[in-house]
Design a protein around this motif. Structure first.
Motif, PDB file in Angstrom:
ATOM      1  N   LEU A  91       0.832  -1.207   0.000  1.00  0.00           N
ATOM      2  CA  LEU A  91       0.000   0.000   0.000  1.00  0.00           C
ATOM      3  C   LEU A  91       0.861   1.249   0.000  1.00  0.00           C
ATOM      4  O   LEU A  91       1.725   1.431   0.872  1.00  0.00           O
ATOM      5  CB  LEU A  91      -0.906   0.012   1.235  1.00  0.00           C
ATOM      6  N   PHE A  92       0.618   2.124  -0.976  1.00  0.00           N
ATOM      7  CA  PHE A  92       1.212   3.461  -1.039  1.00  0.00           C
ATOM      8  C   PHE A  92       0.038   4.433  -0.910  1.00  0.00           C
ATOM      9  O   PHE A  92      -0.869   4.426  -1.749  1.00  0.00           O
ATOM     10  CB  PHE A  92       1.932   3.672  -2.369  1.00  0.00           C
ATOM     11  N   ILE A  93       0.065   5.297   0.102  1.00  0.00           N
ATOM     12  CA  ILE A  93      -1.138   6.086   0.370  1.00  0.00           C
ATOM     13  C   ILE A  93      -0.803   7.525   0.742  1.00  0.00           C
ATOM     14  O   ILE A  93       0.139   7.806   1.490  1.00  0.00           O
ATOM     15  CB  ILE A  93      -1.980   5.428   1.500  1.00  0.00           C
ATOM     16  N   SER A  94      -1.589   8.443   0.182  1.00  0.00           N
ATOM     17  CA  SER A  94      -1.581   9.847   0.560  1.00  0.00           C
ATOM     18  C   SER A  94      -3.038  10.246   0.763  1.00  0.00           C
ATOM     19  O   SER A  94      -3.765  10.510  -0.198  1.00  0.00           O
ATOM     20  CB  SER A  94      -0.926  10.698  -0.528  1.00  0.00           C
ATOM     21  N   ALA A  95      -3.459  10.257   2.012  1.00  0.00           N
ATOM     22  CA  ALA A  95      -4.879  10.420   2.350  1.00  0.00           C
ATOM     23  C   ALA A  95      -4.984  10.707   3.843  1.00  0.00           C
ATOM     24  O   ALA A  95      -3.983  10.650   4.559  1.00  0.00           O
ATOM     25  CB  ALA A  95      -5.652   9.143   1.986  1.00  0.00           C
ATOM     26  N   PRO A  96      -6.168  11.005   4.352  1.00  0.00           N
ATOM     27  CA  PRO A  96      -6.332  11.166   5.802  1.00  0.00           C
ATOM     28  C   PRO A  96      -5.977   9.878   6.539  1.00  0.00           C
ATOM     29  O   PRO A  96      -6.180   8.769   6.030  1.00  0.00           O
ATOM     30  CB  PRO A  96      -7.828  11.499   5.950  1.00  0.00           C
ATOM     31  N   ASN A  97      -5.441  10.031   7.760  1.00  0.00           N
ATOM     32  CA  ASN A  97      -5.062   8.835   8.511  1.00  0.00           C
ATOM     33  C   ASN A  97      -6.276   8.015   8.931  1.00  0.00           C
ATOM     34  O   ASN A  97      -6.154   6.813   9.219  1.00  0.00           O
ATOM     35  CB  ASN A  97      -4.180   9.180   9.714  1.00  0.00           C
TER      36      ASN A  97
END
Length: 340
Positions: free
Chosen positions: A314-320
């Motif tokens: 998983l590579f993620i840029s989003a709210p925690n």
């Protein structure tokens, strides 16, 4: 709720009960009514009883505030989380704060998530019969820590204890740095077999683009590994960086903590089409449901085609809050890649 407020509510309820009990019999004798004061006293009594009951019994659920910096040296402050803690405390049957770095400094990665899970379970056990069917998480966490914690709490062997007794799970982000913009919570439905997404009818087609990409990894076979890339933050270079890191391009290996065991042959990519994803509860929960359903289907399809047990990165840029919820819902073979 403070003890003096509880005492005041109890006394108000008692006084209201006396007024009602003393006035109502007399009021029955007054038909059609000669004394307005008796009627006023009756109304005041009912109001005091109602206020007292709501004050004492109107609180719902358990609140859990969790502080996990990306690393112990990140310099994040828990001031906003503590402020939210104090503002929300009176709304819950019980509320507690967890910061394992204060208990055991120096832990990293999975060890921090494991200790946090143990502390939460111990506190829930301590609460016993005072719990309700609803638990709310308030998170100040890095994305990787949030995902690991959600995974540890809900999917790891041995973690299926008190958390599985809650029928509704709300997940709130509390920013540790940068703009402090309140976001709509993500809501999970609790079952004895683990959490599930809620039913949402929000249309994502105008805000989210979903696509699959072949990555052609550099220097190794990785047919059984696949990347899940999620970018709903205003981060225009994230998709390219994540794809390069997933296939082993050297120029981005210093940003994502990838190793040879993380190289991927393909990716399922979610890209936000608008500058800001709608701050709408239905939108966030519909996105969560869409990701979970399509990722599980994608891994299953890859297993059918290649005959290997699939793994995810998983590579993620989003709210925690989204990262935490994905950790709770995605297959345990999905591993989060840390951005450093």
């Amino acid at each position: 709720m403070k003890e003096d407020r509880v005492i005041f509510s109890s006394l108000s309820g008692a006084f209201g009960s006396v007024l009602v009990a003393g006035t109502f019999p007399e009021l029955l004798k007054l038909i059609p009514g000669k004394t307005v004061m008796h009627t006023i006293a009756l109304i005041i009594g009912f109001v005091l009883i109602a206020e007292s009951w709501l004050s004492l019994h109107g609180r719902t659920g358990v609140g859990v505030a969790i502080f996990l910096q990306p690393t112990p040296a990140s310099g994040w402050s828990d001031a906003r989380l503590v402020e939210r803690f104090l503002a929300t405390k009176a709304c819950h049957v019980s509320f507690f704060y967890v910061n394992v770095d204060e208990l055991y400094p120096g832990l990293t990665g999975d060890a921090r998530a494991e200790l946090t899970q143990r502390v939460i379970e111990a506190r829930l056990k301590e609460e016993g019969g005072r719990r309700s069917d609803h638990i709310s998480f308030y998170l100040t966490c890095g994305l990787a820590n949030a995902f690991r914690l959600g995974q540890r709490l809900f999917t790891q062997q041995g973690a299926q204890l008190h958390l599985f007794e809650f029928k509704e799970i709300s997940v709130h982000q509390v920013s540790g740095s940068g703009p402090n913009l309140p976001l709509s919570p993500l809501v999970l439905e609790g079952t004895l077999n683990g959490p599930q997404t809620t039913q949402e009818s929000y249309q994502l087609s105008s805000t989210i683009h979903r696509d699959t990409v072949a990555l052609f990894p550099i220097g190794g076979q990785s047919v059984n590994r696949h990347a899940l890339i999620i970018n709903i933050a205003n981060n225009p270079s994230m998709i390219t960086e994540a794809q390069d890191a997933a296939r082993g391009a050297q120029n981005h290996l210093g940003r994502y903590a990838v190793g040879p065991q993380d190289l991927c042959s393909s990716a399922l990519v979610y890209q936000c089409l608008v500058p800001e994803f709608p701050n709408d509860r239905s939108a966030y929960n519909a996105l969560l449901k869409d990701i979970v359903q399509h990722w599980i289907f994608y891994l299953s399809a890859q297993e059918t085609v290649h005959g290997y047990t699939s793994e995810g990165r998983l590579f993620i840029s989003a709210p925690n809050s989204l990262a935490f919820s994905l950790g709770a819902l995605l297959p345990s073979s999905t591993v989060v890649i840390e951005y450093i």
